[in-house]
Scaffold this active site. Structure first.
Site, short mmCIF file in Angstrom:
data_model
loop_
_atom_site.label_atom_id
_atom_site.label_comp_id
_atom_site.label_asym_id
_atom_site.label_seq_id
_atom_site.Cartn_x
_atom_site.Cartn_y
_atom_site.Cartn_z
N ILE A 125 0.81 -1.22 0.00
CA ILE A 125 0.00 0.00 0.00
C ILE A 125 0.84 1.26 0.00
CG2 ILE A 125 -2.06 -1.00 1.05
CD1 ILE A 125 -1.07 -0.17 3.75
N HIS A 126 2.15 1.13 0.21
CA HIS A 126 3.02 2.30 0.11
C HIS A 126 4.46 1.84 -0.08
CE1 HIS A 126 4.17 6.53 0.73
NE2 HIS A 126 5.24 6.04 1.31
N SER A 129 11.29 5.02 1.10
CA SER A 129 12.74 4.93 0.91
C SER A 129 13.38 3.97 1.90
CB SER A 129 13.36 6.32 1.08
OG SER A 129 13.06 6.87 2.35
N CYS A 130 12.80 3.81 3.09
CA CYS A 130 13.36 2.92 4.10
C CYS A 130 12.70 1.55 4.12
CB CYS A 130 13.22 3.56 5.49
SG CYS A 130 14.11 5.11 5.65
N GLY A 131 11.58 1.43 3.44
CA GLY A 131 10.86 0.15 3.42
C GLY A 131 9.45 0.35 2.91
N ASP A 256 5.79 17.40 12.91
CA ASP A 256 5.31 17.41 11.52
C ASP A 256 3.79 17.23 11.49
OD1 ASP A 256 5.34 17.54 8.78
OD2 ASP A 256 6.15 15.53 8.47
#
Length: 427
Positions: A125-126, A129-131, A256
């Protein structure tokens, strides 16, 4: 000419006892032999220098040398040990990852989920960059029953540093505990690679995508009504503030706060996610210099690279209210992202959107005081939100006729199109 020839003949024909003849003969040896030796030495020195320079260049071009390297992988790890003048790169076998996982196993024992309880078929589902994030089914309970979960997988090949960061995030969730307005951890799989975080599944996705869908003439999908009223904005805002209060009690802040980092359920329960900055503050005491957050959501002190805190989240919460009341419009639409600091330094703030009541706009403005001390704390702001919700309109649906063009939104908001959470947010 005859005289010169005669002189040469006399020198060559002189006896061994003649000193003049001996001196003239040795002059050639004194000059020629050293000259040859110096020439040979210079040639050897040039060859040695050329070989040395060539070796240095090949070292610089080879990755993983001189202490400056890409992140080491699990199959070719390196570690730095103190040397005489700095750091020496030493080889590290992949057993270091196994040793680290065994060392952390006791603290994570209660969180371990047997891999055979997870479905083999994973729905991606996504892609991060890290996994990657996957939706899966976990068998749990007695009697056993299926439960939808989200797996966050560590990207492979993974080095020791990546594994430490990933496990640190799991331990951070363990430290936080559960809160109704934070995405919580269901468990983990860390006894061996690949590593997984098992997180609760908030199936409806992120708030930003929900706001964009509200712009369309959509009645219901999967039990979720794609309409938003002023009262519902306060309802969502109150839940975000509850999550911020919880973080504040842990001496943390989010860093954030934005619609893209809030997940929404079908009953409009909001869950704050994207806790990477909070983890870095918890683990390191500061935000990593490599961490980037879109500028238009940042408080002035963050833009000025000063120490951040919960009052910075309050500023961002005001931006979140703007996002909700405009159904996902980018903040400061007339200001280029790189000019936002200069805009704020002139004591300017966003104008009141036409769909925003004066009560809500006053709440926004209270979040946008330049001075941190003038902004309310989460609990105080929540009291104002609750008071405003009692008289808020719960009938009129917010409407924005224009549909969102992702590329245009990304350019105005100052983020990349690839980072837009079309289906799910980074957890």
């Amino acid at each position: 000419m005859e005289k010169k020839r005669g002189t040469a003949r006399v020198l060559l024909e002189c006896s061994l006892s003649d000193k003049l003849c001996l001196v003239q003969g040795e002059q050639y040896a004194v000059i020629i032999v050293p000259t040859l030796l110096v020439g040979v030495f210079l040639i050897l020195l040039a060859v040695i220098l050329w070989l040395f320079i060539r070796g240095q260049r090949s070292q610089q071009q080879r990755p993983g040398r001189r202490g400056i390297a890409p992140m080491p992988s699990s199959r070719g790890l390196t570690q730095e040990a103190p040397g005489h003048e700095g750091k020496i790169v030493m080889p590290l076998t992949e057993t270091a990852v196994g040793s680290f996982l065994r060392a952390t196993a006791p603290s994570l024992a209660k969180l371990q989920v047997p891999r055979d309880q997870l479905s083999e078929v994973l729905e991606q589902i996504h892609k991060g960059s890290c996994g990657n994030l996957y939706r899966a089914t976990m068998i749990t309970g007695d009697p056993p029953r299926p439960k939808r979960v989200v797996l966050k997988a560590l990207k492979e090949p993974a080095g020791l540093q990546e594994v430490q960061y990933f496990v640190g995030r799991i331990q951070f969730y363990q430290y936080l505990g559960k809160h109704q307005n934070l995405v919580h951890l269901e468990g983990c799989c860390t006894e061996r690679l690949p590593l997984y975080m098992v997180l609760e599944d908030v199936a409806q996705g992120n708030l930003l995508s929900f706001l964009w869908t509200c712009r369309r003439d959509v009645m219901t999908t999967d039990g979720l009504l794609y309409d938003l009223t002023e009262k519902q904005i306060y309802h969502i805002g109150k839940q975000v503030l509850l999550a911020l209060e919880f973080l504040q009690d842990k001496h943390l802040f989010h860093g954030d706060v934005a619609a893209r980092n809030i997940l929404i359920q079908s009953d409009l329960t909001a869950k704050l996610c994207g806790l990477g900055l909070a983890y870095e503050v918890h683990a390191q005491g500061a935000i990593s210099a490599a961490r980037t957050v879109p500028l238009k959501w940042l408080a002035p002190e963050r833009l000025l690279l000063r120490t951040a805190g919960i009052k910075g989240d309050i500023w961002s919460f005001g931006i979140l209210l703007y996002e909700m009341v405009t159904l996902g419009a980018p903040p400061y639409p007339e200001v280029p992202p790189t000019s936002i600091l200069q805009y704020l330094q002139r004591k300017k703030i966003m104008k009141r959107p036409s769909s925003c009541t004066h009560i809500m706009y006053n709440i926004m403005k209270s979040c946008w005081h330049w001075s941190e001390d003038s902004r309310p704390l989460p609990k105080e702001l929540r009291s104002r939100i609750e008071a405003a919700a009692r008289t808020a309109d719960d009938k009129a649906v917010l409407q924005v006729p224009e549909l969102v063009v992702p590329e245009l939104y990304a350019a105005v908001a100052g983020i990349s199109v690839e980072s837009l959470p079309f289906c799910y947010s980074i957890l």
